[in-house]
Design a protein around this motif. Structure first.
Motif, PDB file in Angstrom:
ATOM      1  N   SER A   1      24.673  16.115 -14.990  1.00 28.91           N
ATOM      2  CA  SER A   1      24.290  16.333 -13.596  1.00 28.91           C
ATOM      3  C   SER A   1      24.011  17.795 -13.282  1.00 28.91           C
ATOM      4  N   HIS A   2      24.403  18.683 -14.205  1.00 25.56           N
ATOM      5  CA  HIS A   2      24.133  20.103 -14.009  1.00 25.56           C
ATOM      6  C   HIS A   2      22.894  20.567 -14.758  1.00 25.56           C
ATOM      7  N   SER A   3      22.346  19.689 -15.590  1.00 26.86           N
ATOM      8  CA  SER A   3      21.226  20.104 -16.429  1.00 26.86           C
ATOM      9  C   SER A   3      19.946  19.300 -16.201  1.00 26.86           C
ATOM     10  N   GLU A   4      20.093  18.117 -15.614  1.00 22.95           N
ATOM     11  CA  GLU A   4      18.909  17.289 -15.382  1.00 22.95           C
ATOM     12  C   GLU A   4      18.115  17.814 -14.183  1.00 22.95           C
ATOM     13  N   THR A   5      16.851  17.401 -14.091  1.00 24.94           N
ATOM     14  CA  THR A   5      16.028  17.807 -12.954  1.00 24.94           C
ATOM     15  C   THR A   5      16.419  17.004 -11.724  1.00 24.94           C
TER      16      THR A   5
ATOM     17  N   GLU B   1      15.413  13.429 -11.940  1.00 33.66           N
ATOM     18  CA  GLU B   1      16.189  12.607 -12.861  1.00 33.66           C
ATOM     19  C   GLU B   1      17.550  12.220 -12.289  1.00 33.66           C
ATOM     20  N   ILE B   2      18.094  13.054 -11.403  1.00 30.93           N
ATOM     21  CA  ILE B   2      19.409  12.728 -10.851  1.00 30.93           C
ATOM     22  C   ILE B   2      19.309  12.187  -9.425  1.00 30.93           C
ATOM     23  N   GLU B   3      18.104  11.824  -9.012  1.00 34.36           N
ATOM     24  CA  GLU B   3      17.949  11.237  -7.685  1.00 34.36           C
ATOM     25  C   GLU B   3      18.774   9.947  -7.604  1.00 34.36           C
ATOM     26  N   GLY B   4      19.540   9.844  -6.571  1.00 35.07           N
ATOM     27  CA  GLY B   4      20.389   8.673  -6.419  1.00 35.07           C
ATOM     28  C   GLY B   4      21.720   8.793  -7.137  1.00 35.07           C
ATOM     29  N   PHE B   5      22.027   9.960  -7.714  1.00 34.11           N
ATOM     30  CA  PHE B   5      23.276  10.138  -8.462  1.00 34.11           C
ATOM     31  C   PHE B   5      24.489   9.902  -7.559  1.00 34.11           C
ATOM     32  N   ASP B   6      24.509  10.515  -6.373  1.00 29.78           N
ATOM     33  CA  ASP B   6      25.642  10.345  -5.458  1.00 29.78           C
ATOM     34  C   ASP B   6      25.785   8.892  -5.025  1.00 29.78           C
ATOM     35  N   GLU B   7      24.635   8.235  -4.796  1.00 31.99           N
ATOM     36  CA  GLU B   7      24.688   6.826  -4.416  1.00 31.99           C
ATOM     37  C   GLU B   7      25.273   5.975  -5.535  1.00 31.99           C
ATOM     38  N   LEU B   8      24.923   6.324  -6.774  1.00 30.85           N
ATOM     39  CA  LEU B   8      25.468   5.594  -7.917  1.00 30.85           C
ATOM     40  C   LEU B   8      26.979   5.793  -8.017  1.00 30.85           C
ATOM     41  N   VAL B   9      27.432   7.013  -7.765  1.00 29.51           N
ATOM     42  CA  VAL B   9      28.872   7.293  -7.783  1.00 29.51           C
ATOM     43  C   VAL B   9      29.585   6.403  -6.767  1.00 29.51           C
ATOM     44  N   ASP B  10      29.059   6.337  -5.547  1.00 23.69           N
ATOM     45  CA  ASP B  10      29.679   5.523  -4.510  1.00 23.69           C
ATOM     46  C   ASP B  10      29.639   4.043  -4.850  1.00 23.69           C
ATOM     47  N   GLU B  11      28.514   3.593  -5.406  1.00 19.16           N
ATOM     48  CA  GLU B  11      28.397   2.176  -5.765  1.00 19.16           C
ATOM     49  C   GLU B  11      29.408   1.798  -6.837  1.00 19.16           C
ATOM     50  N   LEU B  12      29.537   2.653  -7.842  1.00 19.27           N
ATOM     51  CA  LEU B  12      30.506   2.388  -8.896  1.00 19.27           C
ATOM     52  C   LEU B  12      31.933   2.420  -8.360  1.00 19.27           C
TER      53      LEU B  12
END
Length: 205
Positions: A107-111, A114-125
């Motif tokens: 999450s610190h190296s991707e563009t 590429e990390i669009e929706g990362f926070d949403e994925l965290v919440d979903e999981l």
């Protein structure tokens, strides 16, 4: 008992003392094991050193390193090498860990794309895993007298084991994982407020 056998015993005792000194070092202490190994052509006195890895890279860096063997047939003649081998294996893994590449989180190296929706994925999981945990706890409470605090502790330990596996897969180092755990606990405490014990948040809060 012969002098040679005595010298072997003395050398092993000295090596164990040296290993304990190294284990007590404050900066990245090394675990040294001096073992007797039996079996076919591998019967030997085996000396192994390792440093607790703080990242997958440090673990990989130590693979195949930090082990020396003295065959039983050569032990009397090579007893004087044992203490030196302890220092040798410790130095080997210490250098390997020191030179291991720095851990970089995805999450610190991707563009940004590429990390669009990362926070949403965290919440979903989080919601999904919490729901599964609550279902298991409810099922267990129906079959035994499992207390809510004990169930929460069991859930924490299981979650930490899952988090450790995920951290290794994602190449997240121990320091980053500890920071995330600290942040998560602080977040929960802020939401809980200064209430008493009975007002602590439930597991699915």
């Amino acid at each position: 008992m012969t002098d040679e056998v005595t010298s072997v015993g003395r050398a092993i005792a000295t090596a164990l003392d040296r290993a304990e000194q190294l284990r007590r070092l404050p900066d990245r202490p090394t675990r040294v094991r001096i073992m007797t190994v039996f079996g076919d052509d591998r019967s030997s006195l085996t000396i192994n050193a390792s440093i607790a890895a703080r990242s997958p890279a440090e673990l990989r860096a130590q693979e195949g390193l930090g082990t020396r063997r003295i065959p039983w047939a050569e032990l009397d003649a090579r007893a004087g090498e044992i203490v030196g081998l302890v220092d040798e294996v410790v130095r080997e893994v210490t250098l390997a860990v020191r030179d291991a590449p720095a851990t970089q989180r995805p999450s610190h190296s991707e563009t940004d794309v590429e990390i669009e929706g990362f926070d949403e994925l965290v919440d979903e999981l989080r919601v999904t895993l919490t729901g599964v945990a609550m279902a298991v706890l409810e099922s267990r409470r129906k079959t035994n007298s499992l207390s809510p605090p004990l169930g929460s502790e069991a859930t924490m330990l299981a979650a930490l084991k899952l988090a450790a596996l995920a951290a290794c897969t994602a190449n997240v180092g121990l320091s980053d994982a500890q920071d995330e755990l600290r942040n998560a606990i602080n977040d929960v405490l802020r939401k809980a407020g200064p209430g008493e014990y009975m007002q602590r948040p439930v597991l699915n809060s």
